[in-house]
Design a protein around this motif. Structure first.
Motif, PDB file in Angstrom:
ATOM      1  N   GLU A  81       1.657  -3.556  -7.117  1.00 16.68           N
ATOM      2  CA  GLU A  81       2.243  -4.893  -7.156  1.00 16.68           C
ATOM      3  C   GLU A  81       3.640  -4.786  -7.737  1.00 16.68           C
ATOM      4  OE1 GLU A  81      -0.060  -7.925  -9.014  1.00 16.68           O
ATOM      5  OE2 GLU A  81      -1.803  -7.555  -7.764  1.00 16.68           O
ATOM      6  N   LEU A  82       4.581  -5.438  -7.054  1.00 14.28           N
ATOM      7  CA  LEU A  82       5.976  -5.440  -7.475  1.00 14.28           C
ATOM      8  C   LEU A  82       6.454  -6.879  -7.621  1.00 14.28           C
ATOM      9  CD1 LEU A  82       7.117  -2.752  -4.908  1.00 14.28           C
ATOM     10  CD2 LEU A  82       6.945  -2.405  -7.368  1.00 14.28           C
ATOM     11  N   SER A  83       7.565  -7.034  -8.284  1.00 13.24           N
ATOM     12  CA  SER A  83       8.158  -8.359  -8.443  1.00 13.24           C
ATOM     13  C   SER A  83       8.760  -8.836  -7.127  1.00 13.24           C
ATOM     14  CB  SER A  83       9.261  -8.311  -9.497  1.00 13.24           C
ATOM     15  OG  SER A  83       8.731  -7.934 -10.736  1.00 13.24           O
ATOM     16  N   PRO A  84       8.820 -10.128  -6.910  1.00 11.73           N
ATOM     17  CA  PRO A  84       9.507 -10.649  -5.721  1.00 11.73           C
ATOM     18  C   PRO A  84      10.938 -10.118  -5.683  1.00 11.73           C
ATOM     19  CG  PRO A  84       8.333 -12.400  -6.852  1.00 11.73           C
ATOM     20  CD  PRO A  84       8.281 -11.198  -7.750  1.00 11.73           C
ATOM     21  N   GLY A 137      13.629   1.312  -3.466  1.00 11.50           N
ATOM     22  CA  GLY A 137      13.942   2.130  -4.632  1.00 11.50           C
ATOM     23  C   GLY A 137      13.189   1.740  -5.890  1.00 11.50           C
ATOM     24  N   ASP A 138      12.470   0.639  -5.866  1.00 12.73           N
ATOM     25  CA  ASP A 138      11.695   0.202  -7.033  1.00 12.73           C
ATOM     26  C   ASP A 138      10.289   0.801  -7.065  1.00 12.73           C
ATOM     27  OD1 ASP A 138      13.805  -1.476  -7.821  1.00 12.73           O
ATOM     28  OD2 ASP A 138      13.044  -3.120  -6.579  1.00 12.73           O
ATOM     29  N   VAL A 139       9.839   1.354  -5.937  1.00 15.79           N
ATOM     30  CA  VAL A 139       8.449   1.814  -5.839  1.00 15.79           C
ATOM     31  C   VAL A 139       8.186   3.015  -6.740  1.00 15.79           C
ATOM     32  CG1 VAL A 139       6.693   2.753  -4.283  1.00 15.79           C
ATOM     33  CG2 VAL A 139       8.145   0.854  -3.540  1.00 15.79           C
ATOM     34  N   LEU A 140       8.967   4.074  -6.602  1.00 16.29           N
ATOM     35  CA  LEU A 140       8.711   5.277  -7.391  1.00 16.29           C
ATOM     36  C   LEU A 140       8.865   5.036  -8.893  1.00 16.29           C
ATOM     37  CD1 LEU A 140       7.690   8.096  -6.833  1.00 16.29           C
ATOM     38  CD2 LEU A 140      10.038   8.874  -6.762  1.00 16.29           C
ATOM     39  N   ARG A 144       0.876  -1.178   0.000  1.00 11.81           N
ATOM     40  CA  ARG A 144       0.000   0.000   0.000  1.00 11.81           C
ATOM     41  C   ARG A 144       0.906   1.218   0.000  1.00 11.81           C
ATOM     42  NH1 ARG A 144      -4.006   2.537   4.425  1.00 11.81           N
ATOM     43  NH2 ARG A 144      -2.160   2.295   5.701  1.00 11.81           N
ATOM     44  N   VAL A 145       0.717   2.099  -0.978  1.00 13.70           N
ATOM     45  CA  VAL A 145       1.542   3.291  -1.119  1.00 13.70           C
ATOM     46  C   VAL A 145       0.753   4.496  -0.612  1.00 13.70           C
ATOM     47  CG1 VAL A 145       2.744   4.794  -2.749  1.00 13.70           C
ATOM     48  CG2 VAL A 145       2.735   2.311  -3.108  1.00 13.70           C
ATOM     49  N   ASP A 158       5.541  -8.367   1.093  1.00 14.47           N
ATOM     50  CA  ASP A 158       4.105  -8.350   0.845  1.00 14.47           C
ATOM     51  C   ASP A 158       3.382  -7.764   2.056  1.00 14.47           C
ATOM     52  OD1 ASP A 158       1.998  -9.175  -1.037  1.00 14.47           O
ATOM     53  OD2 ASP A 158       1.358 -10.466   0.610  1.00 14.47           O
ATOM     54  N   GLY A 159       2.472  -6.824   1.804  1.00 15.89           N
ATOM     55  CA  GLY A 159       1.692  -6.215   2.865  1.00 15.89           C
ATOM     56  C   GLY A 159       2.306  -4.967   3.477  1.00 15.89           C
ATOM     57  N   ASP A 160       3.510  -4.586   3.045  1.00 10.00           N
ATOM     58  CA  ASP A 160       4.140  -3.381   3.597  1.00 10.00           C
ATOM     59  C   ASP A 160       3.356  -2.128   3.232  1.00 10.00           C
ATOM     60  OD1 ASP A 160       6.250  -4.683   4.812  1.00 10.00           O
ATOM     61  OD2 ASP A 160       7.723  -4.176   3.258  1.00 10.00           O
ATOM     62  N   GLU A 161       3.536  -1.113   4.065  1.00  9.87           N
ATOM     63  CA  GLU A 161       3.016   0.223   3.780  1.00  9.87           C
ATOM     64  C   GLU A 161       4.218   1.088   3.415  1.00  9.87           C
ATOM     65  OE1 GLU A 161      -0.099   2.517   6.195  1.00  9.87           O
ATOM     66  OE2 GLU A 161       1.848   3.287   6.877  1.00  9.87           O
ATOM     67  N   ILE A 162       4.179   1.667   2.236  1.00  9.68           N
ATOM     68  CA  ILE A 162       5.281   2.477   1.724  1.00  9.68           C
ATOM     69  C   ILE A 162       4.788   3.916   1.597  1.00  9.68           C
ATOM     70  CG2 ILE A 162       6.880   2.842  -0.186  1.00  9.68           C
ATOM     71  CD1 ILE A 162       7.259   0.152   1.308  1.00  9.68           C
ATOM     72  N   ALA A 163       5.476   4.828   2.270  1.00 11.82           N
ATOM     73  CA  ALA A 163       5.130   6.243   2.187  1.00 11.82           C
ATOM     74  C   ALA A 163       6.172   6.953   1.334  1.00 11.82           C
ATOM     75  CB  ALA A 163       5.071   6.868   3.579  1.00 11.82           C
ATOM     76  N   LEU A 164       5.696   7.762   0.407  1.00 14.52           N
ATOM     77  CA  LEU A 164       6.565   8.562  -0.442  1.00 14.52           C
ATOM     78  C   LEU A 164       6.549   9.987   0.084  1.00 14.52           C
ATOM     79  CD1 LEU A 164       5.398   7.166  -3.889  1.00 14.52           C
ATOM     80  CD2 LEU A 164       7.357   6.451  -2.500  1.00 14.52           C
TER      81      LEU A 164
END
Length: 84
Positions: free
Chosen positions: A26-29, A34-37, A7-8, A71-77
């Protein structure tokens, strides 16, 4: 392999560009913070210009770009904060 779902949370200019404060991604395993943005910039190219100045928090803690994402992390930008 199963994708990693996070969740971003977006703030300030990033929120404006994404059109909202939250988004599922959704991201790759093996994905890293650094892959989120860049993944989001694939949908909203203007985000690419903010990559160098955006900090990333994983589950409430500022992390480096090589921090593993689970999986399931919360990522804040977090864009830079200006003021005077």
């Amino acid at each position: 392999m199963e994708r990693v779902r996070v969740r971003v949370l977006a703030f300030a200019r990033i929120r404006e560009l994404l059109g909202g404060a939250q988004r599922s991604l959704e991201l790759s395993p093996g994905a890293r913070a650094g892959d989120v943005l860049p993944a989001l910039a694939g949908e909203v190219p203007a985000l690419g210009a903010l990559a160098d100045s955006t900090r990333i928090a994983r589950n409430g803690r500022i992390v480096s770009l090589d921090e593993p994402i689970r999986d399931g992390d919360e990522i804040a930008l977090l864009p830079p904060v200006g003021g005077g």
